[in-house]
Enzyme design. Structure first.
Site, PDB file in Angstrom:
ATOM      1  CE  LYS A 120      -1.875  -1.345   3.974  1.00 35.00           C
ATOM      2  NZ  LYS A 120      -2.507  -1.425   5.303  1.00 35.00           N
ATOM      3  CE  LYS A 174      -2.604   3.332   4.470  1.00 35.95           C
ATOM      4  NZ  LYS A 174      -2.928   2.997   5.855  1.00 35.95           N
ATOM      5  CB  CYS A 180      -8.566   0.757  14.616  1.00 32.48           C
ATOM      6  SG  CYS A 180      -8.363  -0.711  15.638  1.00 32.48           S
ATOM      7  CB  CYS A 216     -10.486  -5.898  12.148  1.00 28.16           C
ATOM      8  SG  CYS A 216      -8.771  -5.967  11.591  1.00 28.16           S
ATOM      9  CB  CYS A 273      -3.720  -5.833  15.963  1.00 25.87           C
ATOM     10  SG  CYS A 273      -3.539  -5.145  14.305  1.00 25.87           S
ATOM     11  CB  CYS A 300      -6.087   0.964  11.580  1.00 27.63           C
ATOM     12  SG  CYS A 300      -5.527  -0.462  10.641  1.00 27.63           S
TER      13      CYS A 300
END
Ligand code: SRM
Ligand code: SF4
Length: 577
Positions: free
Chosen positions: A217, A219, A438, A444, A483, A487
């Site tokens: 990814k 960003k 998150c 999730c 975790c 996020c």
């Protein structure tokens, strides 16, 4: 990279997928409630994740643990900017085809949860019908481009938003697979009017990404020195607008930020972006492209744990990385402008836009738009959109701005919120307003602990403690994740609470709202019940020994973890009868 390096399996899936098609088409109609492994990887690029409701995993027939598959569908919304009708379309979708809630994400996007496979095509099609897109919302491509959502009248804010749109367009995948799979009328083969991707009949190419897209990814965020609400230092690429006389004269280019960590893999770490160069507005898209090209060609495609741009920059050092960017760009790039972030505005409450109109920033706890027994937030947002038709901007703090409101619309908006029992931004405590969690459980698949469902209760407990200490109006960030992937960007916050083991969190201290300092681990493996007892002595210490105007994060950073721990031990001893 040399040919002998064994590439990660995901690279093979992308390579063989014919530009993100793979077996998705066939599997979409195979009658199963889920997709195979390869498709699951490819689907991310189309903006959807295969998940299951983890609350419901246990207790199926015969006591067997079993998954009922559901899908998360993420809409990417450059700069968080959308219309009331687009918002209404997403709200309708959440009621009709998802789990009846809509979630504003930490990157100004929207997520539906609980979509069934049989409804996936309809969901994505309807998102596109209102000129939004899910293409590239997830996967190994440029993700949703963040931009300060401030709707103030005046050149620089509009210009930054225009850059976000232009970059999003320029960096979007070009594959026709998205149209074929989700938008084409199956019976006639006709293309539909859509919000993203390439619907053309011309020969298919991915000029930027190639067949294997990016190693990981990527960003990007666009922010201002006086308003770093996009948390620019946490992005692979940050474009910090340099402003003179209210005009953007260029951008500082920041590279290599990222939050995700795997604690067991020492080679992984959170990193703040590094200040690399200054570019003029007319150079910015080409330089951004060059940064992505360097990562595309030199990022690690063997080990996804260290495939983000931050690791390439760590391995090469900034000077070598900058040289490579200059080569791809085709010219030298000057050093960054001395300006840096110095302010942060979450845009909550009423503010004049400067054009005779108003906007209202409504704090949405952890971004979840839902109707509950306590209040009907989703219904209130729906009514505001229907009756007042404001512009909508989503913030990277999971909240919503209603913009372009006439003076006469202010009272009706307040009334709608009150009618539905919605807690306004003014009624929200500082600690709640500046917190984020998150998603984590139950959707999730990577969550180790609760987050969105745990943080509100923790804030409920903290509020009276802070009031007791006279600290109710202090501004500091608490960011919780289920975790270590980060996020909700916990690693540069004043207080980070990161799920580490079953019902146990790591407590990190010493970051700050400005986002340009990482915090450090204060205590590991703290249970949910111990979190308040761990934090309260630190607030008491802060109250007793802070310097004038010192923030909580700055205080913790100045004192250091050993000193904080020693104080806490003394505090606990005093409290023990
Ligand atoms: Fe994230 C993976 C949710 C922002 C770092 N993230 C996930 C997945 C898709 C779990 C998965 O891979 O199976 C989560 C879906 C949960 C669900 O049920 O919805 C998920 N991430 C989110 C969102 C919805 C959190 C939220 O509460 O809003 C955010 C969506 C943003 C968007 O609209 O695009 C979200 N994720 C972030 C951020 C914050 C940011 O970008 O500003 C980060 C840290 C910054 C960064 O990328 O370094 C982030 N997510 C991760 C990572 C770790 C990446 C890494 O480099 O190690 C993963 C796991 C992975 O990629 O392997 C992940
Ligand atoms: Fe899931 Fe972890 Fe991201 Fe939270 S931080 S949404 S638990 S991947």
């Amino acid at each position: 990279m040399s040919d002998e390096v064994k590439l990660s399996p995901v690279e093979g899936v992308k390579e063989d997928s014919q530009f993100l098609r793979g077996e998705i088409g066939a599997e979409l109609t195979d009658g199963n409630d889920h997709f195979g492994k390869g498709s699951v990887q490819l689907l991310k690029h189309h903006g959807t994740y295969q998940q299951d409701n983890r609350d419901e995993r246990e207790g199926h027939a015969g006591g067997k643990s079993e998954k009922s598959f559901i899908f998360m569908v993420r809409t990417r919304i450059p700069g968080g900017r959308l219309t009331s009708s687009q918002m209404l379309a997403e709200l309708d979708l959440c009621d009709e085809l998802a789990n009846s809630t809509l979630r504003i994400t930490t990157r100004q996007g929207l997520q539906l949860h609980g979509v069934l496979k049989e409804n996936l095509r309809e969901t994505i099609r309807r998102i596109n019908q209102v000129q939004l897109s899910t293409l590239g919302a997830c996967g190994d491509v440029e993700r949703n481009i963040m931009c300060c959502p401030g709707p103030y009248h005046g050149g620089m804010y509009d210009e930054a938003q225009r850059l976000a749109s232009a970059l999003a367009h320029h960096l979007a995948p070009r594959t026709r697979a998205y149209h074929e799979l989700w938008l084409q009328d199956e019976s006639t083969g006709q293309r539909q009017l859509v919000g993203g991707g390439n619907g053309s009949e011309e020969e298919e190419v991915e000029p930027l990404y190639g067949r294997t897209y990016l190693p990981r990814k990527f960003k990007t965020a666009i922010g201002f020195p006086h308003d770093n609400c996009v948390d620019i230092y946490t992005n692979d690429l940050g474009l910090l607008a340099i402003v003179e006389d209210e005009q953007i004269v260029g951008y500082n280019v920041l590279v290599g930020g990222g939050q995700g960590v795997t604690p067991s893999a020492k080679k992984t770490f959170p990193a703040l972006a590094k200040r690399m160069a200054f570019v003029r507005p007319d150079q910015v898209i080409d330089v951004a492209t060059a940064v992505i090209q360097v990562q595309r060609d030199h990022g690690n495609r063997a080990d996804r744990k260290v495939a983000r741009l931050k690791y390439l920059i760590h391995n090469w050092g900034l000077p070598r990385f900058k040289e490579a960017v200059e080569q791809y760009y085709g010219g030298p790039l000057p050093d960054p402008h001395p300006d840096d972030v110095f302010g942060f505005n979450d845009h909550m409450g009423w503010e004049a836009q400067g054009d005779g109109r108003w906007f209202y920033g409504l704090n949405v706890e952890n971004g979840r738009l839902a109707d509950t027994d306590q209040w009907q937030l989703k219904t209130a947002v729906r009514r505001i959109c229907r009756e007042l038709n404001p512009g909508i901007r989503l913030t990277s703090h999971q909240s919503i701005l209603f913009t372009d409101l006439a003076d006469s619309a202010r009272e009706p908006l307040q009334r709608i919120l009150a009618d539905h029992g919605v807690r306004t931004s003014e009624q929200t405590s500082a600690v709640r307003r500046w917190s984020m969690a998150c998603v984590a459980w139950p959707t999730c698949g990577l969550a180790i602990t609760e987050s969105e469902r745990a943080l509100p209760g923790i804030i409920d407990q903290l509020e009276p403690e802070l009031a007791r200490l006279g600290l109710s109006s202090e501004v500091f960030t608490i960011r919780m994740t289920g975790c270590p992937n980060g996020c909700a960007r916990p690693y540069n916050s004043d207080i980070g609470l990161v799920g580490k083991a079953k019902e146990k969190y790591t407590v990190l201290l010493g970051g700050r709202l400005l986002g340009n300092r990482l915090n450090t681990i204060y205590k590991d493996l703290v249970s949910r019940e111990e979190l308040i007892p761990v934090l309260v002595p630190l607030f008491a210490y802060f109250k007793a020994e802070r310097q004038p105007n010192e923030t909580f994060g700055d205080f913790c950073h100045r004192k250091g973890n050993d000193d904080l721990q020693a104080w806490s031990d003394r505090y606990a001893a005093q409290m023990t009868p």
